[in-house]
Design an enzyme around this catalytic site. Structure first.
Site, mmCIF file in Angstrom:
data_model
loop_
_atom_site.group_PDB
_atom_site.id
_atom_site.type_symbol
_atom_site.label_atom_id
_atom_site.label_comp_id
_atom_site.label_asym_id
_atom_site.label_seq_id
_atom_site.Cartn_x
_atom_site.Cartn_y
_atom_site.Cartn_z
ATOM 1 N N SER A 1 0.682 -1.275 0.162
ATOM 2 C CA SER A 1 -0.023 -0.064 0.058
ATOM 3 C C SER A 1 0.876 1.303 0.203
ATOM 4 C CB SER A 1 -0.931 0.241 1.174
ATOM 5 O OG SER A 1 -0.247 0.089 2.409
ATOM 6 N N HIS B 1 -3.095 -3.214 -5.749
ATOM 7 C CA HIS B 1 -3.518 -2.907 -4.333
ATOM 8 C C HIS B 1 -4.959 -2.913 -4.092
ATOM 9 C CE1 HIS B 1 -3.862 0.400 -1.238
ATOM 10 N NE2 HIS B 1 -3.555 -0.821 -0.637
ATOM 11 N N GLU C 1 -6.261 -0.805 -7.095
ATOM 12 C CA GLU C 1 -5.158 0.158 -7.900
ATOM 13 C C GLU C 1 -4.327 -0.879 -8.695
ATOM 14 O OE1 GLU C 1 -5.085 4.020 -4.881
ATOM 15 O OE2 GLU C 1 -4.009 2.233 -4.520
ATOM 16 N N ASN D 1 -3.889 6.193 -1.002
ATOM 17 C CA ASN D 1 -3.244 6.740 0.156
ATOM 18 C C ASN D 1 -2.399 8.114 -0.321
ATOM 19 O OD1 ASN D 1 -4.019 4.697 1.854
ATOM 20 N ND2 ASN D 1 -2.373 3.291 1.291
#
Length: 318
Positions: free
Chosen positions: A151, A172, A184, A222
């Site tokens: 991540s 991800h 992702e 993130n």
């Protein structure tokens, strides 16, 4: 002799690429998932549910047994919502579970199963990930695509431990994997278009909405979320607003289901600190990645959020 050696290496590389081209149909039939924790078992579940053959790997039979129990319980919940009749529900769970095998030696499993795709979902430690992929690279068939579920760590740095940069990317997923709709798909500069298309197709095949992203810190979610949460802490540190008011403002003013301070407690303060520290070490002059004294103090006290009963807020009171 040096020239001959160079020609041999070039020929070997060309043959390897041709082998990849012959095998890379874009469809993943067998996937090996390394890491039997929440993320790995979740990915195994959605892959098996979508008719992929799966091998789930971890370091011990005990871990894998717990992983399979977790998957079976999760599938039972899915069956109750989507399948009518008790027998049909049992059949759904059993048929999905039957597509998952387990192994404690990932290198042997990848080779024996002739895996099309390997997804790594182990501890967020770049040295451990690099060591794992270096070993896998020697064992895996030429056609096998590697992907990390990291991540926050750079995909390129992980990939550089292998000789298959063109067959390396990021996938991800988000926790809990069976519930969260997003994945992702991350490419590095060397990722081939065929590899990207295969990773994207796999993400869609397991029922996820895929988004494309380059290998930037934190990818999309993130990269936006962690600085947002960190800035909410800095606002409280500066005395600009109280934590309760920051949360209320973002819920009522921005329509967020949870305020950033609450979200920090649910994510885990140690997790957020780990990500911020890693980014700050790599980009020390970026103000978005500056450490927080308040966050560091809470982690040092063992107040990590919901999972310990205390974080920014107290969760021991009913």
């Amino acid at each position: 002799m040096a020239a001959v050696g160079s020609l041999r290496r070039a020929a070997s590389c060309l043959l390897g690429n041709q082998a990849f081209a012959r095998n890379a149909s874009g469809k993943v039939e067998h996937v090996t998932i390394i890491g039997g924790g929440l993320m790995g078992s979740g990915i195994a579940q959605v892959a098996a549910h979508s008719d992929h053959k799966v091998t789930l790997c971890d370091t011990s039979e005990e871990i894998l047994s717990n992983s399979m129990k977790r998957i079976e319980k999760s599938l039972a919940r899915v069956a109750k919502k989507k399948v009518e009749g008790e027998q049909a529900q049992r059949d759904f769970v059993e048929s999905t579970i039957s597509r998952i095998s387990t192994a404690t030696d990932a290198c042997v499993a990848v080779a024996e199963k002739n895996s099309d795709l390997v997804i790594e979902a182990i501890v967020e430690n770049i040295d451990i990930k690099r060591k794992l992929f270096s070993s896998l690279d020697k064992a895996a068939p030429e056609k096998t695509i590697f992907a990390s579920n990291t991540s926050s760590l750079p995909i390129g740095e992980i990939a550089s431990s292998t000789a298959r940069l063109d067959r390396f990317g990021g996938l991800h997923f988000f926790n809990p994997v069976p519930m969260m709709k997003l994945v992702e798909v991350v490419s590095i500069d060397a990722t081939s278009e065929a590899t990207y298309q295969t990773l994207e197709s796999f993400g869609k095949a397991v029922g996820k909405h895929t988004v494309k992203c380059r290998d930037t810190p934190g990818f999309i979610v993130n990269r936006l979320l962690v600085p947002y949460m960190a800035e909410s802490i800095r606002m409280a540190e500066r005395g600009d607003a109280s934590m309760r008011d920051i949360d209320a403002a973002m819920k009522l003013g921005a329509g967020h289901p949870m305020g950033p301070i609450e979200l920090l407690d649910y994510v885990g303060l140690d997790t957020t600190k780990f990500i911020l520290d890693g980014w700050h070490e790599k980009y020390p002059n970026d103000p978005l990645f500056q450490p927080s004294e308040m966050l560091n103090d809470l982690v040092a006290q063992g107040r990590l959020g919901v999972k310990t009963g205390h974080g920014f807020y107290d969760y021991t009171k009913k």
